[in-house]
Design an enzyme around this catalytic site. Structure first.
Site, PDB file in Angstrom:
ATOM      1  N   CYS A 113       0.973  -1.117  -0.485  1.00  0.00           N
ATOM      2  CA  CYS A 113      -0.106  -0.021  -0.383  1.00  0.00           C
ATOM      3  C   CYS A 113       0.737   0.615  -0.172  1.00  0.00           C
ATOM      4  CB  CYS A 113      -0.799  -0.468   0.552  1.00  0.00           C
ATOM      5  SG  CYS A 113      -2.419  -1.571   1.328  1.00  0.00           S
ATOM      6  N   HIS A 250      -3.501   7.631   1.984  1.00  0.00           N
ATOM      7  CA  HIS A 250      -4.028   6.229   1.851  1.00  0.00           C
ATOM      8  C   HIS A 250      -5.113   6.015   2.255  1.00  0.00           C
ATOM      9  CE1 HIS A 250      -3.502   2.087   0.667  1.00  0.00           C
ATOM     10  NE2 HIS A 250      -3.488   1.544   1.837  1.00  0.00           N
ATOM     11  N   ASN A 280     -10.058   0.331   0.171  1.00  0.00           N
ATOM     12  CA  ASN A 280      -8.246   0.148  -0.199  1.00  0.00           C
ATOM     13  C   ASN A 280      -7.767  -0.228  -1.745  1.00  0.00           C
ATOM     14  OD1 ASN A 280      -5.633  -0.242   0.052  1.00  0.00           O
ATOM     15  ND2 ASN A 280      -5.547  -0.693   2.041  1.00  0.00           N
TER      16      ASN A 280
HETATM   17  O1  UT7 Z   1      -3.193  -0.908   3.289  1.00  0.00           O
HETATM   18  C1  UT7 Z   1      -2.540  -0.915   4.518  1.00  0.00           C
HETATM   19  C2  UT7 Z   1      -2.712  -0.751   5.338  1.00  0.00           C
HETATM   20  N1  UT7 Z   1      -4.193  -1.580   6.912  1.00  0.00           N
HETATM   21  C3  UT7 Z   1      -4.936  -1.013   7.266  1.00  0.00           C
HETATM   22  O2  UT7 Z   1      -4.343   0.132   7.582  1.00  0.00           O
HETATM   23  C4  UT7 Z   1      -6.142  -1.138   7.767  1.00  0.00           C
HETATM   24  C5  UT7 Z   1      -6.102  -1.306   9.209  1.00  0.00           C
HETATM   25  N2  UT7 Z   1      -7.007  -1.974  10.293  1.00  0.00           N
HETATM   26  C6  UT7 Z   1      -7.805  -2.117   9.889  1.00  0.00           C
HETATM   27  O3  UT7 Z   1      -8.869  -0.942   8.811  1.00  0.00           O
HETATM   28  C7  UT7 Z   1      -9.098  -2.387  10.999  1.00  0.00           C
HETATM   29  O4  UT7 Z   1      -8.338  -2.952  12.247  1.00  0.00           O
HETATM   30  C8  UT7 Z   1     -10.423  -2.940  10.531  1.00  0.00           C
HETATM   31  C9  UT7 Z   1     -11.510  -2.315   9.811  1.00  0.00           C
HETATM   32  C10 UT7 Z   1      -9.690  -4.480   9.307  1.00  0.00           C
HETATM   33  C11 UT7 Z   1     -11.235  -3.847  11.367  1.00  0.00           C
HETATM   34  O5  UT7 Z   1     -11.544  -2.914  12.216  1.00  0.00           O
HETATM   35  P1  UT7 Z   1     -11.514  -3.098  14.114  1.00  0.00           P
HETATM   36  O6  UT7 Z   1     -12.340  -2.097  14.424  1.00  0.00           O
HETATM   37  O7  UT7 Z   1     -10.216  -3.327  14.050  1.00  0.00           O
HETATM   38  O8  UT7 Z   1     -12.359  -4.682  14.258  1.00  0.00           O
HETATM   39  P2  UT7 Z   1     -11.154  -5.996  14.765  1.00  0.00           P
HETATM   40  O9  UT7 Z   1     -10.802  -6.451  13.470  1.00  0.00           O
HETATM   41  O10 UT7 Z   1     -11.258  -5.687  16.075  1.00  0.00           O
HETATM   42  O11 UT7 Z   1     -13.275  -6.702  14.880  1.00  0.00           O
HETATM   43  C12 UT7 Z   1     -14.128  -6.162  15.663  1.00  0.00           C
HETATM   44  C13 UT7 Z   1     -15.239  -7.504  15.539  1.00  0.00           C
HETATM   45  C14 UT7 Z   1     -14.788  -8.744  15.156  1.00  0.00           C
HETATM   46  O12 UT7 Z   1     -15.631  -9.545  16.612  1.00  0.00           O
HETATM   47  P3  UT7 Z   1     -15.729  -9.405  17.657  1.00  0.00           P
HETATM   48  O13 UT7 Z   1     -14.438 -11.046  18.248  1.00  0.00           O
HETATM   49  O14 UT7 Z   1     -15.957  -8.411  18.528  1.00  0.00           O
HETATM   50  O15 UT7 Z   1     -16.863 -11.101  17.921  1.00  0.00           O
HETATM   51  C15 UT7 Z   1     -14.519  -9.688  14.275  1.00  0.00           C
HETATM   52  O16 UT7 Z   1     -15.331 -10.176  14.027  1.00  0.00           O
HETATM   53  O17 UT7 Z   1     -15.088  -7.755  13.864  1.00  0.00           O
HETATM   54  C16 UT7 Z   1     -16.190  -8.293  13.280  1.00  0.00           C
HETATM   55  N3  UT7 Z   1     -15.848  -8.503  12.138  1.00  0.00           N
HETATM   56  C17 UT7 Z   1     -16.889  -8.372  11.231  1.00  0.00           C
HETATM   57  N4  UT7 Z   1     -18.262  -8.161  11.217  1.00  0.00           N
HETATM   58  C18 UT7 Z   1     -18.945  -8.029  10.274  1.00  0.00           C
HETATM   59  C19 UT7 Z   1     -14.424  -8.506  11.512  1.00  0.00           C
HETATM   60  N5  UT7 Z   1     -14.856  -7.866  10.232  1.00  0.00           N
HETATM   61  C20 UT7 Z   1     -16.259  -7.905  10.209  1.00  0.00           C
HETATM   62  C21 UT7 Z   1     -17.266  -7.728   8.936  1.00  0.00           C
HETATM   63  N6  UT7 Z   1     -18.108  -7.972   9.058  1.00  0.00           N
HETATM   64  N7  UT7 Z   1     -16.558  -7.640   7.190  1.00  0.00           N
END
Ligand code: UT7
Length: 323
Positions: A113, A250, A280
């Site tokens: 990225c 980005h 992204n």
């Molecule tokens: O481009 C390269 C750089 N990339 C980035 O900068 C990405 C950085 N990371 C992020 O943007 C975020 O961490 C994400 C958008 C990927 C995830 O957001 P988050 O707020 O960190 O969510 P999380 O991974 O902590 O997940 C929270 C909950 C989990 O459920 P439980 O364990 O709380 O029950 C996940 O299983 O959300 C769940 N979850 C989803 N639910 C519905 C994860 N993906 C999804 C989804 N739909 N697509």
């Protein structure tokens, strides 16, 4: 002092649009979750017969037209991509051939990225050193092909597209009033190799693998690294945050973008955000955003534009540009 000025921008997005609601029919997710956590509403997906080089070619043609140049005027093509047409040769070589360019040289850069910022820095250095007068810098991805469509944690985040800029050499005074790329700042930290990676490759599994990500960890590092590199870019040019006209970041997560803008005390109307419609697109996201803001007249000659990116590796970087 030789500087690289941006002479033209171009972009290409595949026709097919995949909305969050459509995705929610395939995996266990909702439009509400994706919108709230990331800012993404939809993404473009390349057609089966569209390769990364096709996307790159379309964006390049537009950038060359805006610059008023032919491919024969270009000395070097740098393509930033994680999704090359083939493991080798470089997709840049394909683009070179498709443009009908038989002189100069072309190669790919792999910094995921952050790829566009890396490619821009490399091309800028060729121009500053006098080894090139005109460069075509492209970020192009068919990232949808690297996704595990059963992994809701990653498949909702990415999209396909390409953006390109044409750089040309100009003479500047050597201070921050010059037009063109004022500075570039690149970093990597391979200790975090596994936090955002494909689980395969030609040298390991013999497959391309799929994207795997420890989202929260990547998020945490992204906020910190981007804050640091933005400070570095300001300090290197003796600039204050309020002097920056546009932040063109980005596009990985709306919340990360807002974090950087807040740090710079920049109101949302000075930040170019395309994430809702593009998601992204990895190396393509910054040149796509530049092309959008250039086309609609937001970016004006003489304005200061700050680019920043963070990706797998980890890699991160920034570029300070006077438009
Ligand atoms: O481009 C390269 C750089 N990339 C980035 O900068 C990405 C950085 N990371 C992020 O943007 C975020 O961490 C994400 C958008 C990927 C995830 O957001 P988050 O707020 O960190 O969510 P999380 O991974 O902590 O997940 C929270 C909950 C989990 O459920 P439980 O364990 O709380 O029950 C996940 O299983 O959300 C769940 N979850 C989803 N639910 C519905 C994860 N993906 C999804 C989804 N739909 N697509």
């Amino acid at each position: 002092m030789r500087r690289s000025v941006i002479l033209g921008c171009g972009s290409y997005l595949p026709k097919t649009i995949l909305t969050n609601d459509e995705l929610a029919k395939r995996v266990d997710t909702t439009d509400e979750w994706i919108s709230k956590r990331t800012g993404i509403k939809s993404r473009h997906i390349a057609a089966a017969d569209e390769k990364t080089s096709d996307l790159a070619l379309a964006a390049s043609r537009e950038a060359l037209a805006e610059a008023g140049l032919d491919a024969t005027d270009i000395d070097v093509i740098v393509v930033a991509t994680t999704t090359p047409d083939n493991t080798f040769p470089a997709t840049a070589a394909k683009v070179q051939a498709l443009l009908g360019m038989t002189k100069g040289f072309a190669f790919d850069v792999q910094a995921v990225c952050s790829g566009f910022v890396y490619a821009l820095a490399i091309a800028d250095n060729f121009i500053r050193l006098g080894q090139a007068n005109k460069a075509l810098v492209i970020g192009a991805e068919t990232f949808s092909r690297l996704l595990d469509w059963n992994d809701r944690g990653t498949c909702v985040l990415f999209g396909d597209g390409a953006g390109a800029v044409v750089l040309g050499a100009i003479e500047g005074k050597g201070d921050n009033t010059d037009r063109g790329i004022l500075s570039t700042h690149l970093h990597s930290d391979g200790r975090h190799y596994d936090l955002l990676a494909a689980d395969g490759g030609p040298g390991s599994t013999g497959t391309t693998g799929h994207v795997r990500m420890e989202g929260q960890e990547v998020f945490r590092h992204a906020v910190q690294n981007l804050a640091d590199v933005v400070d570095e870019a300001l300090a290197a040019n003796n600039l204050k945050p309020e002097q920056i006209d546009w932040l063109v970041p980005h596009q990985a997560n709306q919340r990360i973008i807002e974090g950087t803008a807040k740090k710079l005390h920049m109101s949302p109307d000075r930040v170019v955000v395309t994430i809702a419609d593009h998601a992204n697109t990895s190396a393509a996201s910054i040149p796509l955003a530049l092309a959008a803001a250039s086309k609609d007249g937001r970016l004006k000659q003489g304005q200061l534009v700050l680019l920043d990116a963070m990706g797998g590796g980890f890699t991160w970087g920034a570029a300070m540009v006077r438009w």
